[in-house]
Design an enzyme around this catalytic site. Sequence first.
Site, PDB file in Angstrom:
ATOM      1  CG  ASP A   1      -7.358  -4.875   2.642  1.00 50.83           C
ATOM      2  OD1 ASP A   1      -8.494  -4.857   3.144  1.00 50.83           O
ATOM      3  OD2 ASP A   1      -7.075  -4.316   1.563  1.00 50.83           O
TER       4      ASP A   1
ATOM      5  CG  ASP B   1      -0.291 -20.214   2.198  1.00 51.69           C
ATOM      6  OD1 ASP B   1       0.311 -19.923   3.251  1.00 51.69           O
ATOM      7  OD2 ASP B   1       0.250 -20.844   1.271  1.00 51.69           O
TER       8      ASP B   1
ATOM      9  CE  LYS C   1       3.492 -18.054   0.719  1.00 53.87           C
ATOM     10  NZ  LYS C   1       2.674 -19.298   0.782  1.00 53.87           N
TER      11      LYS C   1
ATOM     12  CE1 TYR D   1      -2.324  -3.554   1.179  1.00 52.93           C
ATOM     13  CE2 TYR D   1      -4.128  -2.059   0.770  1.00 52.93           C
ATOM     14  CZ  TYR D   1      -3.658  -3.340   0.929  1.00 52.93           C
ATOM     15  OH  TYR D   1      -4.512  -4.398   0.830  1.00 52.93           O
TER      16      TYR D   1
ATOM     17  CG  ASP E   1     -12.830  -7.683   3.386  1.00 54.58           C
ATOM     18  OD1 ASP E   1     -12.438  -6.816   4.182  1.00 54.58           O
ATOM     19  OD2 ASP E   1     -13.393  -7.418   2.310  1.00 54.58           O
TER      20      ASP E   1
HETATM   21 MG    MG Z   1     -10.595  -4.350   2.485  1.00 54.77          MG
END
Ligand code: MG
Length: 332
Positions: free
Chosen positions: A228, A204, A171, A125, A232
Amino acid sequence: MKKYRIAAIPGDGIGPECMKATQMVLKALLKDKNYTLEFQEYYAGDEYKIKTGTALPKETIQGVKEADATLFVAVGNTAKEVIIPLRQMFNCYANLRPAKAYPGVKAFKPDLDIMIVRENTECLYKMVGYQGLDWGVNLRIITKEASERIAKYAFEWSKKNNRKKVTAVHKANVLDFTDNIFLEATRKIASEYPEIKYDEVIVDACAMKLILSPENFDVIVTTNMFGDILSDEVAGLVGGLGMAPSGNIGDKIAIFEPVHGSAPDIAGKNIANPTATILSAIMMLEWLGEKESATQLDKAVMMVLKEGTNITPDLGGKASTNEMALEIIKKL
Ligand code: MG
Ligand code: NAI
């Protein structure tokens, strides 16, 4: 009387509907309190860009800077020109994203209570990269400083909130340049908190384990993009995006916002679930130090959800955004 200045940024799509409902509820909450919230509304987002050419005007930036806290709902495609720059320019480095199942809400995992502490200023980001005609590169930037800062925040938050375990999600097996720096930082900070358990899970596998055995997670600390995506996912476990609040928290400035976006598919229909924005306002009240009001409002929301008669369609009900807000006001 004590007065908090709140910058309100409704944004696009369902933003104004959720903001209006939330302000209605807050107004009712404040009736017998010894403080007030003074809302000042600011523009940002797609619609404002169409009109003026810019998605994030100077007045809005100044407004956030001068306010005691900011309540933001969502913008549309200009998210990367609005909320991401705001988080970075004000160094709101900790993105707190709770996933808590409320009684009465059809949740995939009914007892879930996970806090995701997402690093909020770097990783992909940072928007550093370059592009050729048919190729592109986005750089994933991870620093020791930001990693230690977010780890510290996660452990301090856990200590304050009596949480038992922090899981670092990474990761490092593939992204070794970056994620070994992140893990070195989380391990170092973890060693300063022997009373809190610490473990590590690869991202993962974490995505799968959150579905199969979410009860094994308590607090997750992770880099920006993983946080992020996983937030969700856990929102889905507790009733969807209409239920997921968040706080972007820095040392001085904090911006509270629902996890969801502008939801163009349901915008303007007065059916958006206002809960995520109201829960974000509760996080804001806590951050301002108004814990009692926060608890009172949380209880009222919980009663409405538990009753299940005046809830929005995403939760299986028939109520409008306004009707759900009015029901919460009744419970106050
Ligand atoms: Mg989002
Ligand atoms: P979204 O969160 O807007 O919607 C995803 C799905 O969840 C949709 O079906 C929507 O109807 C539903 N939903 C979301 N919030 C809801 C609520 N309060 N009540 C009931 N249902 C709700 O994500 P999507 O569709 O990926 O993105 C739409 C726009 O929002 C895009 O332009 C995106 O860039 C922007 N966005 C902005 C964010 C921000 O401002 N922080 C965050 C995420 C997306």
